[in-house]
Design a protein around this motif. Structure first.
Motif, mmCIF file in Angstrom:
data_model
loop_
_atom_site.group_PDB
_atom_site.id
_atom_site.type_symbol
_atom_site.label_atom_id
_atom_site.label_comp_id
_atom_site.label_asym_id
_atom_site.label_seq_id
_atom_site.Cartn_x
_atom_site.Cartn_y
_atom_site.Cartn_z
ATOM 1 N N GLN A 1 0.824 -1.203 0.000
ATOM 2 C CA GLN A 1 0.000 0.000 0.000
ATOM 3 C C GLN A 1 0.863 1.261 0.000
ATOM 4 O OE1 GLN A 1 -0.399 -2.570 2.157
ATOM 5 N NE2 GLN A 1 -2.285 -3.439 1.283
ATOM 6 N N LEU A 2 1.946 1.240 0.778
ATOM 7 C CA LEU A 2 2.835 2.402 0.803
ATOM 8 C C LEU A 2 3.528 2.582 -0.540
ATOM 9 C CD1 LEU A 2 4.237 4.738 2.205
ATOM 10 C CD2 LEU A 2 5.875 3.111 3.182
ATOM 11 N N LEU A 3 3.982 1.497 -1.141
ATOM 12 C CA LEU A 3 4.601 1.593 -2.466
ATOM 13 C C LEU A 3 3.642 2.223 -3.475
ATOM 14 C CD1 LEU A 3 6.391 -1.863 -2.667
ATOM 15 C CD2 LEU A 3 7.530 0.356 -2.870
ATOM 16 N N ALA A 4 2.399 1.749 -3.491
ATOM 17 C CA ALA A 4 1.422 2.286 -4.440
ATOM 18 C C ALA A 4 1.118 3.747 -4.146
ATOM 19 C CB ALA A 4 0.144 1.453 -4.380
ATOM 20 N N HIS A 5 1.044 4.102 -2.875
ATOM 21 C CA HIS A 5 0.793 5.499 -2.499
ATOM 22 C C HIS A 5 1.934 6.404 -2.940
ATOM 23 C CE1 HIS A 5 0.983 8.963 0.287
ATOM 24 N NE2 HIS A 5 -0.333 8.930 0.221
ATOM 25 N N GLU A 6 3.172 5.970 -2.707
ATOM 26 C CA GLU A 6 4.327 6.795 -3.076
ATOM 27 C C GLU A 6 4.381 7.017 -4.581
ATOM 28 O OE1 GLU A 6 6.695 8.262 -0.724
ATOM 29 O OE2 GLU A 6 4.803 7.845 0.287
ATOM 30 N N TRP A 7 4.049 5.991 -5.360
ATOM 31 C CA TRP A 7 4.018 6.155 -6.810
ATOM 32 C C TRP A 7 2.952 7.162 -7.211
ATOM 33 C CZ3 TRP A 7 5.364 6.674 -11.485
ATOM 34 C CH2 TRP A 7 4.442 6.597 -12.531
ATOM 35 N N ALA A 8 1.744 7.017 -6.658
ATOM 36 C CA ALA A 8 0.642 7.884 -7.061
ATOM 37 C C ALA A 8 0.874 9.339 -6.644
ATOM 38 C CB ALA A 8 -0.669 7.368 -6.463
ATOM 39 N N LYS A 9 1.365 9.545 -5.429
ATOM 40 C CA LYS A 9 1.518 10.908 -4.918
ATOM 41 C C LYS A 9 2.784 11.593 -5.421
ATOM 42 C CE LYS A 9 1.354 13.690 -0.706
ATOM 43 N NZ LYS A 9 1.071 13.669 0.762
ATOM 44 N N HIS A 10 3.894 10.871 -5.454
ATOM 45 C CA HIS A 10 5.186 11.489 -5.773
ATOM 46 C C HIS A 10 5.748 11.045 -7.119
ATOM 47 C CE1 HIS A 10 5.189 12.950 -1.662
ATOM 48 N NE2 HIS A 10 5.059 11.704 -1.203
ATOM 49 N N GLY A 11 5.674 9.737 -7.387
ATOM 50 C CA GLY A 11 6.285 9.217 -8.607
ATOM 51 C C GLY A 11 5.682 9.772 -9.875
ATOM 52 N N THR A 12 4.368 10.031 -9.866
ATOM 53 C CA THR A 12 3.714 10.549 -11.077
ATOM 54 C C THR A 12 4.186 11.955 -11.429
ATOM 55 O OG1 THR A 12 1.831 11.341 -9.760
ATOM 56 C CG2 THR A 12 1.647 9.142 -10.754
ATOM 57 N N CYS A 13 4.857 12.625 -10.502
ATOM 58 C CA CYS A 13 5.411 13.955 -10.784
ATOM 59 C C CYS A 13 6.839 13.875 -11.321
ATOM 60 C CB CYS A 13 5.396 14.799 -9.514
ATOM 61 S SG CYS A 13 3.746 15.099 -8.850
ATOM 62 N N MET A 14 7.391 12.648 -11.409
ATOM 63 C CA MET A 14 8.778 12.476 -11.798
ATOM 64 C C MET A 14 8.942 11.701 -13.097
ATOM 65 S SD MET A 14 10.178 11.507 -7.980
ATOM 66 C CE MET A 14 11.676 10.804 -8.626
ATOM 67 N N THR A 15 8.068 10.754 -13.360
ATOM 68 C CA THR A 15 8.253 9.874 -14.514
ATOM 69 C C THR A 15 6.912 9.313 -14.938
ATOM 70 O OG1 THR A 15 9.391 7.872 -15.291
ATOM 71 C CG2 THR A 15 8.713 7.912 -12.994
ATOM 72 N N ARG A 16 6.868 8.757 -16.139
ATOM 73 C CA ARG A 16 5.617 8.180 -16.639
ATOM 74 C C ARG A 16 5.410 6.746 -16.202
ATOM 75 N NH1 ARG A 16 2.116 11.774 -18.409
ATOM 76 N NH2 ARG A 16 1.115 10.075 -19.586
ATOM 77 N N ARG A 17 6.465 6.070 -15.783
ATOM 78 C CA ARG A 17 6.378 4.638 -15.504
ATOM 79 C C ARG A 17 6.750 4.344 -14.051
ATOM 80 N NH1 ARG A 17 10.136 1.831 -17.663
ATOM 81 N NH2 ARG A 17 8.955 -0.083 -18.067
ATOM 82 N N PRO A 18 5.947 3.542 -13.343
ATOM 83 C CA PRO A 18 6.307 3.188 -11.973
ATOM 84 C C PRO A 18 7.614 2.404 -11.902
ATOM 85 C CG PRO A 18 4.451 1.857 -12.724
ATOM 86 C CD PRO A 18 4.669 2.923 -13.747
#
Length: 215
Positions: free
Chosen positions: A104-121
């Motif tokens: 759940q934390l991994l998915a949250h970090e991707w959605a909240k922060h990762g989507t502002c950095m790259t297109r791919r998880p």
């Protein structure tokens, strides 16, 4: 891997439910990054979480774990929730559970922060892992037994293990009663160590510090 005494991956992993934003989308320019390492024994003590992979002991006992890699703004609030994205597939999350033992934390970090950095998880998790593996994490269990422990002692230990880092780039997060929660490492836009702003640097070196060992 996280600073784990042992880590056994689950055989299978169910899909993670869609992540609900906890704030408004913010597409501000990225000026730097923070790599955040949570001290797992303190989280497990204060959260009351006893059944998860991180805290149950079934899959291992953890020290520092990767909370996340966060893009930061220069003067504006940091970017977050930059675009809608489905949760990463279970197979991808499973590969990173010894680094961040919570799907759940991994998915949250991707959605909240990762989507502002790259297109791919995959890219977001790979960059996070590369940065993590470049760091030698202090032995906080041993350090916790030092009489008169201070925030400066923990920073000293980190700097002794990681040549090229500067004190001003090593932030700490402690709770109101002085227990360690996180180490927060500050980077510039090119992923070089950079001075933390005061809110990420946290307590001064003279601040008394306690580290929960989970015993």
């Amino acid at each position: 891997m996280a600073q784990a005494y042992q880590c056994t991956l689950p055989q299978t992993l169910a899909s993670v439910a869609p992540i609900k934003p906890d704030g408004a989308p913010r597409k501000t320019p990225v000026a730097g990054y923070t790599l955040t390492a949570s001290w797992s024994p303190d989280y497990c003590k204060t959260s009351g979480d006893t059944r998860s992979m991180q805290c149950s002991g079934t899959n291992g006992r953890f020290g520092f774990i990767l909370h996340g890699l966060w893009p930061e703004g220069r003067r504006d609030p940091p970017p977050q929730w930059c675009r809608s994205a489905p949760p990463p597939p279970p197979a991808l999350l499973r590969r990173h559970l010894c680094l961040t033992p919570s799907p759940q934390l991994l998915a949250h970090e991707w959605a909240k922060h990762g989507t502002c950095m790259t297109r791919r998880p995959e890219t977001f998790f790979q960059v996070s892992a590369v940065l993590w593996e470049s760091i030698h994490w202090p032995d906080a269990d041993t350090l916790s037994q030092k009489d008169g422990l201070t925030a400066g002692d923990l920073r000293d230990e980190f700097l002794a293990l990681n040549k090229g880092w500067r004190r001003e780039a090593v932030g700490l997060n402690i709770n109101p009663t002085g227990w360690l929660r996180e180490i927060r490492l500050c980077y510039d836009k090119r992923f070089r160590p950079a001075r933390c702003p005061p809110e990420r640097f946290g307590p001064s070196d003279a601040t008394m510090l306690k580290i929960w060992r989970g015993l």
